[in-house]
Structures are given as C-alpha cells and as structure tokens.
Design an enzyme around this catalytic site. Sequence first.
Site, PDB file in Angstrom:
ATOM      1  N   SER A 202     -27.747  11.584  -4.338  1.00 13.15           N
ATOM      2  CA  SER A 202     -27.477  13.024  -4.331  1.00 13.15           C
ATOM      3  C   SER A 202     -27.255  13.527  -5.754  1.00 13.15           C
ATOM      4  O   SER A 202     -26.685  12.817  -6.591  1.00 13.15           O
ATOM      5  CB  SER A 202     -26.218  13.268  -3.497  1.00 13.15           C
ATOM      6  OG  SER A 202     -25.697  14.562  -3.744  1.00 13.15           O
TER       7      SER A 202
ATOM      8  N   GLN B 291     -32.326  13.337  -4.874  1.00 18.99           N
ATOM      9  CA  GLN B 291     -32.218  14.632  -4.174  1.00 18.99           C
ATOM     10  C   GLN B 291     -31.776  15.726  -5.131  1.00 18.99           C
ATOM     11  O   GLN B 291     -30.868  15.534  -5.934  1.00 18.99           O
ATOM     12  CB  GLN B 291     -31.210  14.496  -3.019  1.00 18.99           C
ATOM     13  CG  GLN B 291     -30.856  15.795  -2.315  1.00 18.99           C
ATOM     14  CD  GLN B 291     -29.641  16.489  -2.918  1.00 18.99           C
ATOM     15  OE1 GLN B 291     -28.918  15.907  -3.706  1.00 18.99           O
ATOM     16  NE2 GLN B 291     -29.429  17.737  -2.558  1.00 18.99           N
TER      17      GLN B 291
ATOM     18  N   TYR C 243     -30.872  20.106  -5.381  1.00 19.20           N
ATOM     19  CA  TYR C 243     -30.665  21.390  -4.697  1.00 19.20           C
ATOM     20  C   TYR C 243     -31.592  22.405  -5.345  1.00 19.20           C
ATOM     21  O   TYR C 243     -32.216  22.138  -6.369  1.00 19.20           O
ATOM     22  CB  TYR C 243     -29.211  21.836  -4.848  1.00 19.20           C
ATOM     23  CG  TYR C 243     -28.258  20.911  -4.143  1.00 19.20           C
ATOM     24  CD1 TYR C 243     -28.029  21.031  -2.780  1.00 19.20           C
ATOM     25  CD2 TYR C 243     -27.599  19.905  -4.843  1.00 19.20           C
ATOM     26  CE1 TYR C 243     -27.161  20.172  -2.128  1.00 19.20           C
ATOM     27  CE2 TYR C 243     -26.734  19.040  -4.198  1.00 19.20           C
ATOM     28  CZ  TYR C 243     -26.522  19.176  -2.843  1.00 19.20           C
ATOM     29  OH  TYR C 243     -25.670  18.329  -2.198  1.00 19.20           O
TER      30      TYR C 243
ATOM     31  N   THR D  96     -33.352  19.755  -1.177  1.00 20.28           N
ATOM     32  CA  THR D  96     -32.531  20.311  -0.092  1.00 20.28           C
ATOM     33  C   THR D  96     -32.763  21.809  -0.046  1.00 20.28           C
ATOM     34  O   THR D  96     -32.487  22.515  -1.024  1.00 20.28           O
ATOM     35  CB  THR D  96     -31.041  20.009  -0.359  1.00 20.28           C
ATOM     36  OG1 THR D  96     -30.871  18.589  -0.317  1.00 20.28           O
ATOM     37  CG2 THR D  96     -30.134  20.648   0.681  1.00 20.28           C
TER      38      THR D  96
ATOM     39  N   ARG E  70     -16.297  24.729   5.128  1.00 21.66           N
ATOM     40  CA  ARG E  70     -15.670  23.581   5.804  1.00 21.66           C
ATOM     41  C   ARG E  70     -14.170  23.723   5.606  1.00 21.66           C
ATOM     42  O   ARG E  70     -13.663  23.551   4.497  1.00 21.66           O
ATOM     43  CB  ARG E  70     -16.186  22.279   5.208  1.00 21.66           C
ATOM     44  CG  ARG E  70     -17.713  22.091   5.355  1.00 21.66           C
ATOM     45  CD  ARG E  70     -18.387  22.103   4.012  1.00 21.66           C
ATOM     46  NE  ARG E  70     -19.842  22.183   4.090  1.00 21.66           N
ATOM     47  CZ  ARG E  70     -20.643  21.497   3.295  1.00 21.66           C
ATOM     48  NH1 ARG E  70     -20.148  20.653   2.415  1.00 21.66           N
ATOM     49  NH2 ARG E  70     -21.927  21.659   3.395  1.00 21.66           N
TER      50      ARG E  70
ATOM     51  N   LYS F 195     -35.839  18.883   2.722  1.00 17.50           N
ATOM     52  CA  LYS F 195     -34.769  18.513   3.668  1.00 17.50           C
ATOM     53  C   LYS F 195     -33.988  19.762   4.096  1.00 17.50           C
ATOM     54  O   LYS F 195     -33.500  20.501   3.238  1.00 17.50           O
ATOM     55  CB  LYS F 195     -33.831  17.526   2.975  1.00 17.50           C
ATOM     56  CG  LYS F 195     -32.560  17.204   3.734  1.00 17.50           C
ATOM     57  CD  LYS F 195     -31.764  16.168   2.969  1.00 17.50           C
ATOM     58  CE  LYS F 195     -30.388  15.950   3.541  1.00 17.50           C
ATOM     59  NZ  LYS F 195     -29.492  17.102   3.393  1.00 17.50           N
TER      60      LYS F 195
ATOM     61  N   HIS G 298     -28.145  19.707   8.083  1.00 17.28           N
ATOM     62  CA  HIS G 298     -27.204  19.262   7.049  1.00 17.28           C
ATOM     63  C   HIS G 298     -25.969  18.613   7.690  1.00 17.28           C
ATOM     64  O   HIS G 298     -24.828  18.828   7.259  1.00 17.28           O
ATOM     65  CB  HIS G 298     -26.793  20.471   6.193  1.00 17.28           C
ATOM     66  CG  HIS G 298     -26.531  20.142   4.752  1.00 17.28           C
ATOM     67  ND1 HIS G 298     -27.382  20.442   3.735  1.00 17.28           N
ATOM     68  CD2 HIS G 298     -25.477  19.538   4.144  1.00 17.28           C
ATOM     69  CE1 HIS G 298     -26.880  20.062   2.581  1.00 17.28           C
ATOM     70  NE2 HIS G 298     -25.726  19.490   2.796  1.00 17.28           N
TER      71      HIS G 298
ATOM     72  N   ARG H 177     -23.086  20.844   8.631  1.00 15.91           N
ATOM     73  CA  ARG H 177     -22.187  21.310   7.570  1.00 15.91           C
ATOM     74  C   ARG H 177     -22.562  22.690   7.050  1.00 15.91           C
ATOM     75  O   ARG H 177     -21.878  23.245   6.207  1.00 15.91           O
ATOM     76  CB  ARG H 177     -22.225  20.312   6.400  1.00 15.91           C
ATOM     77  CG  ARG H 177     -21.831  18.918   6.796  1.00 15.91           C
ATOM     78  CD  ARG H 177     -22.297  17.885   5.780  1.00 15.91           C
ATOM     79  NE  ARG H 177     -21.563  17.909   4.547  1.00 15.91           N
ATOM     80  CZ  ARG H 177     -20.368  17.358   4.367  1.00 15.91           C
ATOM     81  NH1 ARG H 177     -19.771  16.748   5.372  1.00 15.91           N
ATOM     82  NH2 ARG H 177     -19.773  17.401   3.201  1.00 15.91           N
TER      83      ARG H 177
END
Length: 388
Positions: free
Chosen positions: A107, A128, A130, A156, A165, A252, A276, A279
């Site tokens: 990540s 990965q 963003y 992503t 959250r 993703k 996700h 989330r």
Amino acid sequence: MPVITEIEDLKRIYKRRVPKMFYDYAETGSWTEQTFRENSSDFDKLRLRQRIAVDMTGRNTATKMVGQDVSMPVALAPVGLTGMQHADGEILAAKAAEKFGVPFTLSTMSICSIEDVAENTEKPFWFQVYTLKDDDFMRRLVDRAKAANCSALVITVDLQIMGQRHKDLKNGLSAPPKLTLRSMANLATKVPWGLEMLQTKRRFFGNIVGHAKGVSDPASLSSWTAEAFDHSLDWERIKFLRSLWDGPVILKGILDVEDAKMAANVGADAIVVSNHGGRQLDGALSSIRMLSSIVEAVGDKIEVHLDSGIRSGQDVLKAIAMGAKGTYIGRAFVYGLGAMGEKGVTKALETIHKELDTTMALCGRRDVHDLDRSNLLIPKGFEGDWVE
Ligand code: GLV
C-alpha cells in the site's frame, strides 16, 4: 505454537497482541458497518454442491493473475499501516507471500517503504497507489515502484474521500501512535508488540514522510487523504494514471456494472470488484453479490478479481465459482501478521489454501479452472431485485 485451524484463531491472538488503535483500524467498516458485515455474511448464503465418486487425485489450485503465476488465486491486498500491526509488517508479509507463490501488494500508506520491501525480498511485488492530485508526487511514486521492479500497479479508484470510521476518530489513529493517557494505558498491555517496535526504525508512513510536500500532519492518515487526494477525479484522469505504468494495471474498487464497462475501456488489465472492505460507502452491496453481473458485463474483455469479505478458502472457491479470476485477502493476512509475524501470514495462506483445496475436492473438482456456478447453490434473489 498454538493449534491454528482457521483464520478466526489467528484473529483471537492478534486481538490480544496488538494495540487497540491498530486492531480497530483493521477491524472496522464505515458508519454502521452494514457493508463490512454483509461482505462476509453474504458468502455464507452461498452453499456448496457436494459431489461424490469423482477422481480427486492430482488437484491443482495454481493459476495466473494478470498473466503472472500464482499458487492459488489469492493475492495479499494493499493494507495501510501494516507495519503498525507488527514491526516491519510489510516486509514480513511480502516474504511470506513470495515463499507461498502469491502476490503481495504494498500500500502507498504502508509503514515500510517501497525500497524497504524491495531490499528485503527477491521476487517482484505489486504496488498500490491512490488517485492523488499532485502529479509530481504521483510520478515519483510510480518511478520508485518501477525502480523497485514491481510487477503490477494497483490503482485504488474508490477513495477520493475517506468513508468515516468512527473507531479511528475516537482512538485518534496515527502512526506512530500519539501518546495520550488512553493510548499509553493500552500500550502498556502490549509489551511484546512494543519491544519489537522499538527495535525497528520503520514507524512512520515510509512512502510519504520525506517524499510528499505540504503534509500538515505526516502521522495522520486522515489528514493526508483529506489534503492529497483528487476530489475531481474522472475517467480521463484514470486514463492518464494508467499511462504512467507500462506493465499490468489493476483498478481496485469497482462495484457497479457501468463503472466496470468504463474501466474496461481505459486500458486496465483487471478490475477488483470491491467496496474497500466495507470501509468506504456503507450501505453499498457486498462484493460477492455484485460479482456476477459485473463478470457478465465485462468478463470477456477484462480480468475480474474480487476482494472484501474473504476469510476462508471456501470464500475463495465461491468467488472463483461465481466468475472471479482472482481474489484478495486483507484482514485475513493481517490477523496472522499481528498474531505471529511472518509465520502467521504463512499460516493464514496455508489455512486458506487447504480449505480451498479440500472444498474443491469435496465439490468434485480437481482444478481451480473447472470451478463454476454449477458447484454452488445460489439462493434466488441473491443478486437483489431492485427498482430500476
Ligand atoms: C485505506 O485505504 C483505508 O481503507 O484505510
């Protein structure tokens, strides 16, 4: 070593060992957590068709994901703050994955940096990213992943802003943890975790701190996402991000047939049907419920993978039988990592592999490629009957 027979065993040990802040970070969904819960409970609604007297010798779970060999159709998903679940967590998980023959996805929000993982592993891993607004940082990240010989880029696409959250806000989540009376009281009960953490220098967001400019609180994931993420993302921008990478690109976070069709048109090699891990948009359908319609719409044009909710090899089998070409585990490997480091990730992979292999045999299949909907009993209306 305690007798581990299922992923849930690892989770129990993980919960005891890791500070509450990081356990809660992994074990959360957004808002009411409905989608988070249904990601798993919807797998339970699919039942398996038992078949007998079928030769089950010479079974095979090996296949390919984006053209790369995998010993089973399971990759380790990108999970932020993995190096807070266990000291050097990303390195340990990547080592377990490479030995097992499955991809590890690092990540951007990892603690160990791209370079740390590359220096400590032998096989290429996936990286990965963003959808960030800073082109310069984006290019540098991608260049670092190229220099580290990463073999696929996972973009992503479902996190332009972060789903709320509640637990993270209440816990004041940060890496490293900020020392408040409450966090210190909890850390005092996590001595082995703390001693290991003191022995590593990797306690910050390794891909961000020292690399990204203008970050007001480099320890806070929520302030970085709020400042750096591109709220104006569109398909043209996704096309541009795709063009930064020469090798396989995986998008993703697709949960809708129309978005899947768009993804197939921007030159991606695979999509991950994903919410996700529950989330982001609470109230969205589980990934497994959305899978069939997406496979039907684009499965002949693009490789379709699935994440969110997988906690067993039976879940993997169900996703593959419903048409996915690959799956990802996030929490399931984090439980193992937090419980017992690299050995725990290996245990999680072994557990899932054994469940997949044995279930396949009892369903009368010898090869993972032969799994299809006829191996399942799918309840009527599983995919939902919604007003147009
Ligand atoms: C990051 O992607 C997260 O879900 O926390």
